[in-house]
Design an enzyme around this catalytic site. Structure first.
Site: not given
Lengths: 534, 373
Positions: A504, A508
């Site tokens: 992350h 995204d």
């Protein structure tokens, strides 16, 4: 005189009763290893003949006996000690293996003649041991040692049996001299007693149990063959409920004895390396994204391809399709990522369509296609997450379950491989993996990983990213499930679940979702792959 | 005369083996001849274990005949790295097994007959058994020059070894087994029984290499079946029993209760490799990296088949010292096994700085170390 006699008889009776009490406890305790002796009633020590039945770990009341190396046969006088199975301080039982010796291509297992504790090993490994000389010193109890000495006969022709045998009805009865004496004193035929020891050996308990059955009482092992009347029922048994007219037998609960032990071993080798890698992996902030794929069309396509693949000697599973689709999904669609090399789709087209067959054209695995569209998934970050490297090669790793555990060999340069190329490379890796021949080249350099855990089972998973990669996919099993089609009708669909995990810090959710959707669309409708290729 | 076992006979065999007086097709009171239907080395070795542990053989003798698919069998106290070429074996899918008897390393394939003579410990007599085999061969082909040596080998024409011997003595039962080269792959035999591993220092029992020959080369009309039958006939004559060979299935738990566990134990890494006596590997390599020659010194102590201590000496600063010590640290405790090392090395690489040059150096070093295994 009468009083003396009365007193004597009193004490005798008393002695016998106490005797009985201790015998009962003794026999039950004998079944448990000597280490539990510490809870035993110490008053038993008063009776010297009781010492035969047990040993304590704290009080050593045995003597050291030198166990000599017995004759091996063929006139052999010396052997080499090759392996010790015991060390000083270990307790051994009769017939336990003590060591392995070798003489002129013959390997001999030396077993213990006594129960006891090893006090000294007379030889080190690879030393020469001599027949007739002491091999080990065993601390054992006096009586047994003395009685067993009779068995040691030095004539080479006779094999050194630690017990005397009784041939009754063509059936061997094994029993120590002490047990045989007991049986003889009580007029018991050994052939009628059921042996519960090793090799159906008759133990002292077996004689006692046999006697108990005969007389309905528990007898002392002393030479006096007197019978004591049956003992009263133990008071621990609760009285039967009064409202019922009948007697209900209440079972006496036995404590459950579990002799298992915990086993601790060091984490070594490959597992140690995995500890390091997985610890580093979980430093990566993972997020997951799952979806289900309808593989009905792909299943049909693979069926059509099977004879073609067989003719080429290549086994084609679904993995080559998944791998290729992942790779192809990376296409320079968006302009977020600027400066890396554009894979030339036109140049590798002939490789993707080697035979010109329509079904093969449709069979482009979506993974590589996917990575072409979303190259961030084929990237790598450095330790401090300060720079991203977009890898040009799609080296897609395939998780494999082997003897070592989970290893991940990778297929190199999927972006320029056809489905058949990928399939034959997978075959090669699988063969090497199962025979333990995978080299470092096959195991390193991966940029993206797919794990087909579904072959073992499962639907959704939460895979852990393998550093230095940034994404991983876990594929569940293919299930036949009912689904609705466009007309609202129910049809039989081949459904597979996919679970993606991504880093992350640089990827995204939207990117992952779009990649997954593209990958999914390639697999659900193989024709759509064609549309995106130029 | 070979009798195929029906299920009924199977049970008879089971009881026959356990209780001597029970009725049996062949006169089991003094002797029994059995032959395995399996060519799996582990199953066949398990039969030997089973008979050794479960039968009482006061006055009886048992002859067990068996053949295996390509396998290398090392003796109880031997070192596989010292005895055979494990690399070729892995490539050609040749199995490795460790037997429980002593002696040296042999190559088995379907052209090599194994004979096991089971007796009670006091009746253990290897020379008698070998003389029996010689008599059988002479009866078959009187022109053969076969004789037994003091080392319990059988020599053909005075200088070619056709049989090697090993034995195991337990508490009450003893067995003597030997091989007999009928029609084995001699070329493969010699390449597989030659160890390429240098620098090994070990106290393990070494094998004595010898010139070998197949009986088939002396007389092409001989097959394994003919030879086995001849030996069985001579055995039957010697022990005054019927010449009938009972076929047995080493996988059958009803006939051999507990045998599958024995088979499994013989297949474990801890038995095959882990039982190797302690040894050390001390050697020097020359690695080629980008047109330069590098000297690498390796010192590995191996115990129970695992690396107890490991020291790798590299040219200074060729690899960051932290990485080198990381490799040494992780190799310690690991099995001496190339696939384990490859898996270990590639896993460790994942948490190292991502640098192409570093990775290629690391891979080269690991591949070099793997050649020792």
């Amino acid at each position: 005189m009468a009083t003396v006699r009365a007193l004597r008889s009193c004490s005798r009776t008393a002695g016998r009763l106490i005797c009985v009490h201790h015998i009962r406890s003794c026999t039950s305790v004998r079944f448990i290893k000597s280490k539990y002796m510490s809870i035993f009633d110490k008053s038993a020590f008063k009776f010297s003949h009781q010492h035969r039945l047990f040993r304590t770990s704290t009080i050593s009341n045995g003597q050291i006996v030198q166990f000599k190396l017995s004759d091996i046969g063929e006139g052999i006088t010396e052997v080499t000690v090759k392996e010790w199975y015991v060390k000083e301080g270990d307790s051994v039982s009769q017939f336990d293996s003590i060591c392995e010796v070798q003489s002129d291509k013959a390997s001999v297992t030396i077993t213990s003649r006594y129960d006891g504790i090893i006090r000294k090993l007379h030889y080190n490994l690879d030393e020469i041991a001599y027949v007739g000389k002491p091999l080990v010193d065993i601390e054992t109890d006096v009586l047994k040692a003395v009685s067993s000495e009779e068995d040691v006969v030095e004539t080479p022709a006779v094999s050194h049996e630690e017990q005397t045998h009784q041939e009754i009805k063509g059936h061997k009865t094994l029993a120590t001299p002490a047990v045989r004496r007991l049986a003889m004193e009580n007029n018991i035929k050994l052939s009628e007693v059921v042996g519960t020891g090793k090799d159906n050996r008759i133990l002292k308990e077996d004689i006692l149990n046999y006697l108990a059955k005969q007389t309905g009482a528990i007898l002392p092992p002393s030479p006096k063959p007197e019978i004591i009347p049956p003992l009263p029922k133990p008071e621990t048994v609760p009285p039967a409920p009064k409202d019922r007219g009948t007697k209900i037998a209440i079972p006496i609960s036995k404590p459950i004895v579990f002799a298992g032990k915990d086993k601790t071993e060091a984490v070594t080798g490959f597992h140690k390396a995995m500890v390091k890698t997985m610890t580093a992996a979980l430093q990566i902030p993972h997020f997951g994204y799952c979806d289900e794929i309808d593989l009905t069309q792909l299943v049909q396509l693979r069926e059509e391809l099977k004879p073609v693949a067989q003719a080429r000697g290549v086994k084609v599973s679904f993995m080559p399709f998944f791998i290729k689709s992942s790779s192809l999904s990376t296409y320079l669609g968006t302009c977020m990522y600027g400066h890396y090399m554009l894979p030339d789709v036109l140049s590798f087209c002939p490789l993707l369509f080697p035979l010109g067959d329509k079904s093969i054209k449709r069979a482009l695995s979506a993974a590589s296609l996917g990575l072409l569209h979303y190259p961030i998934l084929n990237a790598s970050v450095d330790e401090n997450c300060q720079s991203i490297t977009y890898k040009a090669s799609h080296n897609i790793g395939v998780a494999m379950d082997t003897e070592q555990g989970l290893i991940v060999p990778n297929v190199k340069n999927v972006q320029v491989c056809s489905v058949f190329d990928i399939a034959s490379e997978l075959n090669r890796l699988q063969t090497l993996g199962s025979s333990g021949q995978l080299g470092t080249n096959d195991l390193t350099g991966g940029t993206f990983t797919l794990s087909n855990i579904g072959t073992i089972g499962g639907t959704y998973a939460k895979p852990v990213i393998l550093p230095p990669e940034v994404a991983i996919g876990a594929l569940g099993k293919i299930q036949v499930l009912p689904r609705f089609n466009g007309k609202g009708e129910v049809f039989k669909a081949q459904i597979m679940n996919v679970s993606w995990s991504a880093d992350h810090r640089i990827i995204d959710g939207a990117t992952m979702a779009r990649f997954s959707n593209l990958w999914k669309s390639y697999l659900e409708n193989p024709a759509s792959m064609l549309v995106d290729l130029k | 005369m070979v009798i195929l076992l029906s299920l009924k006979n199977c049970f008879q065999l089971h009881y026959g083996l356990k209780i001597p007086a029970a009725g049996f097709r062949c006169s089991a009171n003094t002797g029994l001849i059995i032959q395995s239907v399996s060519s799996d080395i582990y199953q066949n070795l398990a039969v030997e274990d089973w008979v050794h542990d479960n039968m009482t053989l006061e006055d009886r003798h048992v002859l067990f005949m068996w053949r295996n698919s390509p396998t290398v069998v090392i003796g109880r106290h031997q070192n596989p790295w010292q005895e055979c070429n494990l690399k070729i074996m892995r490539e050609k899918n040749i199995k490795l097994a460790r037997r429980r008897s002593g002696g040296g390393t042999v190559y088995h394939d379907l052209g090599n007959i194994n004979l096991t003579f089971f007796t009670s410990k006091k009746k253990y007599e290897r020379m008698e058994n070998l003389k029996l085999v010689v008599r059988a061969l002479k009866a078959l082909r009187p022109q053969f020059d076969v004789r037994a040596t003091e080392r319990y080998d059988l020599l053909l024409n005075g200088n070619f070894k056709i049989s090697g011997t090993a034995a195991k003595l337990g508490r009450t039962v003893a067995y003597h087994h030997c091989t007999l080269l009928c029609n084995a792959d001699r070329f493969l035999l010699s390449s597989v029984l030659k160890s390429p591993y240098k620098g090994i220092k070990s106290n393990a029992t070494p094998s004595m290499p010898a010139l070998v020959k197949n009986l088939f080369e002396e007389d092409p009309s001989l097959t394994c079946e003919i030879v086995m039958d001849a030996i069985a006939a001579e055995y039957a004559r010697c022990h005054k029993i019927d010449h009938c060979i009972t076929l047995i299935n080493p996988g059958d738990e009803t006939v051999f209760p507990g045998i599958n566990m024995k088979t499994k134990e013989l297949q474990t890494w801890d038995w095959i490799y882990g039982k190797t006596p302690k040894f050390s590997i001390r050697t020097c390599f020359n690695m080629v990296y980008k047109q330069s020659l590098l000297e690498v010194k390796v010192d590995i102590q191996v115990k129970h088949g695992r690396i107890e201590a490991c020291n790798i000496d590299l040219p200074e600063q060729w690899l960051p010292p932290a990485m080198c010590s990381e490799l040494e640290k992780n190799l310690t405790g690991s099995k001496l096994c190339p696939s384990e090392t490859a898996a270990l090395a590639s896993t460790l690489l994942r948490v190292c700085p991502q640098n192409y040059e570093l990775h290629s150096k690391w891979s080269l070093l690991c591949e070099t170390v793997m050649t020792l295994m």
